[in-house]
Design a protein around this motif. Structure first.
Motif, mmCIF file in Angstrom:
data_model
loop_
_atom_site.group_PDB
_atom_site.id
_atom_site.type_symbol
_atom_site.label_atom_id
_atom_site.label_comp_id
_atom_site.label_asym_id
_atom_site.label_seq_id
_atom_site.Cartn_x
_atom_site.Cartn_y
_atom_site.Cartn_z
ATOM 1 N N ILE A 74 -3.563 -0.315 -8.212
ATOM 2 C CA ILE A 74 -4.947 0.112 -8.034
ATOM 3 C C ILE A 74 -4.941 1.587 -7.644
ATOM 4 O O ILE A 74 -4.412 1.958 -6.600
ATOM 5 C CB ILE A 74 -5.671 -0.716 -6.948
ATOM 6 C CG1 ILE A 74 -5.704 -2.199 -7.341
ATOM 7 C CG2 ILE A 74 -7.096 -0.197 -6.733
ATOM 8 C CD1 ILE A 74 -6.274 -3.115 -6.261
ATOM 9 N N ASP A 75 -5.518 2.415 -8.529
ATOM 10 C CA ASP A 75 -5.669 3.834 -8.204
ATOM 11 C C ASP A 75 -7.030 4.010 -7.540
ATOM 12 O O ASP A 75 -7.993 3.339 -7.899
ATOM 13 C CB ASP A 75 -5.581 4.678 -9.484
ATOM 14 C CG ASP A 75 -5.397 6.158 -9.168
ATOM 15 O OD1 ASP A 75 -5.141 6.488 -7.998
ATOM 16 O OD2 ASP A 75 -5.518 6.979 -10.098
ATOM 17 N N ALA A 80 0.853 -1.193 0.000
ATOM 18 C CA ALA A 80 0.000 0.000 0.000
ATOM 19 C C ALA A 80 0.886 1.240 0.000
ATOM 20 O O ALA A 80 1.668 1.442 0.925
ATOM 21 C CB ALA A 80 -0.906 0.006 1.220
ATOM 22 N N LEU A 81 0.791 2.031 -1.049
ATOM 23 C CA LEU A 81 1.510 3.300 -1.109
ATOM 24 C C LEU A 81 0.600 4.381 -0.539
ATOM 25 O O LEU A 81 -0.412 4.734 -1.148
ATOM 26 C CB LEU A 81 1.891 3.631 -2.557
ATOM 27 C CG LEU A 81 2.797 2.614 -3.275
ATOM 28 C CD1 LEU A 81 3.096 3.083 -4.697
ATOM 29 C CD2 LEU A 81 4.101 2.389 -2.507
ATOM 30 N N LEU A 82 0.934 4.865 0.656
ATOM 31 C CA LEU A 82 0.114 5.869 1.339
ATOM 32 C C LEU A 82 0.671 7.238 0.982
ATOM 33 O O LEU A 82 1.718 7.644 1.475
ATOM 34 C CB LEU A 82 0.162 5.635 2.853
ATOM 35 C CG LEU A 82 -0.107 4.185 3.307
ATOM 36 C CD1 LEU A 82 -0.004 4.068 4.823
ATOM 37 C CD2 LEU A 82 -1.472 3.710 2.827
ATOM 38 N N LYS A 124 -1.820 11.326 -6.671
ATOM 39 C CA LYS A 124 -1.861 9.887 -6.982
ATOM 40 C C LYS A 124 -1.905 9.640 -8.495
ATOM 41 O O LYS A 124 -1.192 8.786 -9.009
ATOM 42 C CB LYS A 124 -3.065 9.219 -6.308
ATOM 43 C CG LYS A 124 -3.072 9.303 -4.796
ATOM 44 C CD LYS A 124 -4.158 8.468 -4.158
ATOM 45 C CE LYS A 124 -5.557 8.862 -4.563
ATOM 46 N NZ LYS A 124 -5.906 10.257 -4.153
ATOM 47 N N SER A 125 -2.744 10.407 -9.198
ATOM 48 C CA SER A 125 -2.872 10.220 -10.644
ATOM 49 C C SER A 125 -1.584 10.588 -11.373
ATOM 50 O O SER A 125 -1.198 9.925 -12.345
ATOM 51 C CB SER A 125 -4.045 11.046 -11.192
ATOM 52 O OG SER A 125 -5.262 10.574 -10.652
ATOM 53 N N THR A 126 -0.906 11.625 -10.903
ATOM 54 C CA THR A 126 0.378 12.007 -11.510
ATOM 55 C C THR A 126 1.406 10.895 -11.323
ATOM 56 O O THR A 126 2.150 10.556 -12.249
ATOM 57 C CB THR A 126 0.896 13.323 -10.886
ATOM 58 O OG1 THR A 126 -0.102 14.323 -11.003
ATOM 59 C CG2 THR A 126 2.160 13.792 -11.577
ATOM 60 N N ILE A 127 1.435 10.305 -10.123
ATOM 61 C CA ILE A 127 2.374 9.205 -9.852
ATOM 62 C C ILE A 127 2.109 8.033 -10.789
ATOM 63 O O ILE A 127 3.033 7.482 -11.412
ATOM 64 C CB ILE A 127 2.270 8.750 -8.366
ATOM 65 C CG1 ILE A 127 2.837 9.833 -7.445
ATOM 66 C CG2 ILE A 127 3.006 7.426 -8.150
ATOM 67 C CD1 ILE A 127 2.579 9.591 -5.969
ATOM 68 N N ILE A 128 0.838 7.650 -10.937
ATOM 69 C CA ILE A 128 0.521 6.484 -11.761
ATOM 70 C C ILE A 128 0.801 6.766 -13.236
ATOM 71 O O ILE A 128 1.259 5.880 -13.977
ATOM 72 C CB ILE A 128 -0.933 6.010 -11.523
ATOM 73 C CG1 ILE A 128 -1.030 4.506 -11.784
ATOM 74 C CG2 ILE A 128 -1.949 6.753 -12.354
ATOM 75 C CD1 ILE A 128 -2.225 3.839 -11.176
ATOM 76 N N ASN A 129 0.573 7.999 -13.684
ATOM 77 C CA ASN A 129 0.893 8.353 -15.071
ATOM 78 C C ASN A 129 2.390 8.260 -15.343
ATOM 79 O O ASN A 129 2.821 7.790 -16.403
ATOM 80 C CB ASN A 129 0.387 9.766 -15.397
ATOM 81 C CG ASN A 129 -1.126 9.834 -15.516
ATOM 82 O OD1 ASN A 129 -1.786 8.813 -15.674
ATOM 83 N ND2 ASN A 129 -1.673 11.037 -15.449
ATOM 84 N N LEU A 171 -2.703 2.765 -4.413
ATOM 85 C CA LEU A 171 -2.390 4.146 -4.061
ATOM 86 C C LEU A 171 -3.535 4.688 -3.213
ATOM 87 O O LEU A 171 -4.682 4.710 -3.665
ATOM 88 C CB LEU A 171 -2.264 4.996 -5.324
ATOM 89 C CG LEU A 171 -0.955 4.928 -6.113
ATOM 90 C CD1 LEU A 171 -1.141 5.608 -7.460
ATOM 91 C CD2 LEU A 171 0.186 5.586 -5.359
ATOM 92 N N LEU A 172 -3.228 5.099 -1.996
ATOM 93 C CA LEU A 172 -4.247 5.659 -1.100
ATOM 94 C C LEU A 172 -3.819 7.050 -0.670
ATOM 95 O O LEU A 172 -2.642 7.291 -0.400
ATOM 96 C CB LEU A 172 -4.427 4.781 0.143
ATOM 97 C CG LEU A 172 -5.040 3.391 -0.057
ATOM 98 C CD1 LEU A 172 -4.943 2.596 1.238
ATOM 99 C CD2 LEU A 172 -6.486 3.494 -0.494
ATOM 100 N N GLY A 173 -4.773 7.956 -0.601
ATOM 101 C CA GLY A 173 -4.465 9.312 -0.167
ATOM 102 C C GLY A 173 -5.620 10.238 -0.464
ATOM 103 O O GLY A 173 -6.541 9.897 -1.204
#
Length: 352
Positions: free
Chosen positions: A250-251, A114-116, A206-211, A198-200
């Motif tokens: 998982i976003d 889990a990425l917090l 979070k969306s920038t990180i996943i992109n 990704l939780l937060g």
């Protein structure tokens, strides 16, 4: 994608054995819509719905498929597949549904890490990090704290020290996703077949990180409001996204309410320092107020324990106690309703 690439394990294979008939297959829930699920299967993406029998037997929303779940399906060539069962979850992120309803909501299932995510801008909040940690430890996944927006923070070292003081033994990563700085620190967790979530809060990036990890824009990104450093809910659905490394991410939409559902393991793990001090109190039923020999009060007096951390622990403990009482009441009511139905059906049977 084959099942192993989707995170399939020997444990899952063992759980699937009772459904070994030729007409059954497995899929992994990639997204959840109103009454429909998008699945990843060995035959590609497929939409599915639960069967009427499944819907009838489900005790609550927690029994329905969640993103990350492995489900037993009957594939259809032209129409939607049907979901007959959810395989046992090895980990699950639960919270109480928003509002006054006492019901468990599964945010994500079968997660390894889990990425917090927390912003280092004006939205930085240690008490919220403690809540997310409680959620993560309770889930069965391994938490990693990601402090994003390092480019907007002039006091990184002091904030990092503050986070490490409340996240005992948890890895902490500092990065700036927008500036593409520090993302390599996440790479060791992105192993093939591994599932991350990704939780937060909204606006933490979070969306920038996943992109950035995906290498292409898969999630829409919006600027945060200058007034309070909060973003709009860019991600509206939880979504399982395959990454180039072979990992799956998982976003999740930003959570306005983080009401923990259970904390039997999560709370002691998150507040291990407070719990260890409580064990040293002279009296077993110490309320940590004015009792003689109270190790908590001594630690506060000596500056070894932050008063805000103690208040956070006590607040979460009160919430969980209240939750447990409400859950017990609900379970008793459901049991009474079940017996009412049984007696009613018996009476009807005897009349006939």
């Amino acid at each position: 994608m084959n099942l192993e690439q989707l995170g399939w394990s020997e444990r899952d294979a063992s759980s699937f054995k009772p459904y070994g008939q030729p007409e059954f297959a497995v899929g992994r829930v990639a997204a959840e819509y109103r009454h429909t699920y998008l699945l990843y299967t060995e035959q590609g993406e497929q939409f599915a719905e639960v069967t009427g029998k499944f819907r009838h037997q489900a005790a609550g929303i927690q029994d329905f498929p969640a993103v990350g779940d492995w489900v037993v399906i009957q594939p259809q060539v032209a129409k939607r597949a049907t979901i007959h069962a959810v395989l046992p979850r090895r980990s699950k992120f639960s919270r109480k549904v928003a509002g006054s309803t006492i019901e468990e909501q599964i945010i994500a299932a079968n997660v390894d890490t889990a990425l917090l995510v927390s912003g280092l801008d004006g939205d930085f909040n240690l008490r919220r990090i403690e809540r997310y940690l409680t959620l993560a430890w309770e889930s069965g996944a391994n938490p990693v704290i990601v402090l994003n927006k390092a480019d907007l923070c002039p006091e990184i070292e002091s904030r990092l020290t503050a986070v490490e003081a409340v996240a005992l033994g948890v890895p902490v990563i500092v990065l700036s996703a927008a500036q593409q700085q520090g993302l390599e620190a996440i790479q060791p967790y992105l192993q093939p077949g591994q599932t991350l979530v990704l939780l937060g809060s909204s606006g933490v990036g979070k969306s920038t990180i996943i992109n950035q990890l995906k290498g292409e824009p898969v999630q829409a990104v919006q600027a945060v409001r200058q007034s309070d450093d909060r973003g709009k809910h860019t991600t509206t659905h939880r979504h399982l996204i395959p990454l180039p490394s072979g990992a799956l991410m998982i976003d999740t939409p930003g959570m306005r309410e983080i009401q923990v559902w259970s904390g039997a393991e999560g709370l002691p793990e998150t507040f291990a320092d407070v719990e260890n001090l409580a064990q040293q109190c002279r009296f077993r039923d110490c309320q940590h107020q004015q009792e003689p020999g109270c190790a908590i009060q001594q630690a506060l007096a000596e500056g070894q324990l932050d008063p805000e951390r103690l208040l956070s622990y006590q607040k979460l403990q009160r919430e969980l106690d209240y939750q447990t009482r409400k859950q017990d009441q609900r379970a008793n009511l459901m049991e009474k309703e079940r017996w009412k139905k049984i007696h009613k059906s018996l009476r009807n049977h005897q009349k006939h």
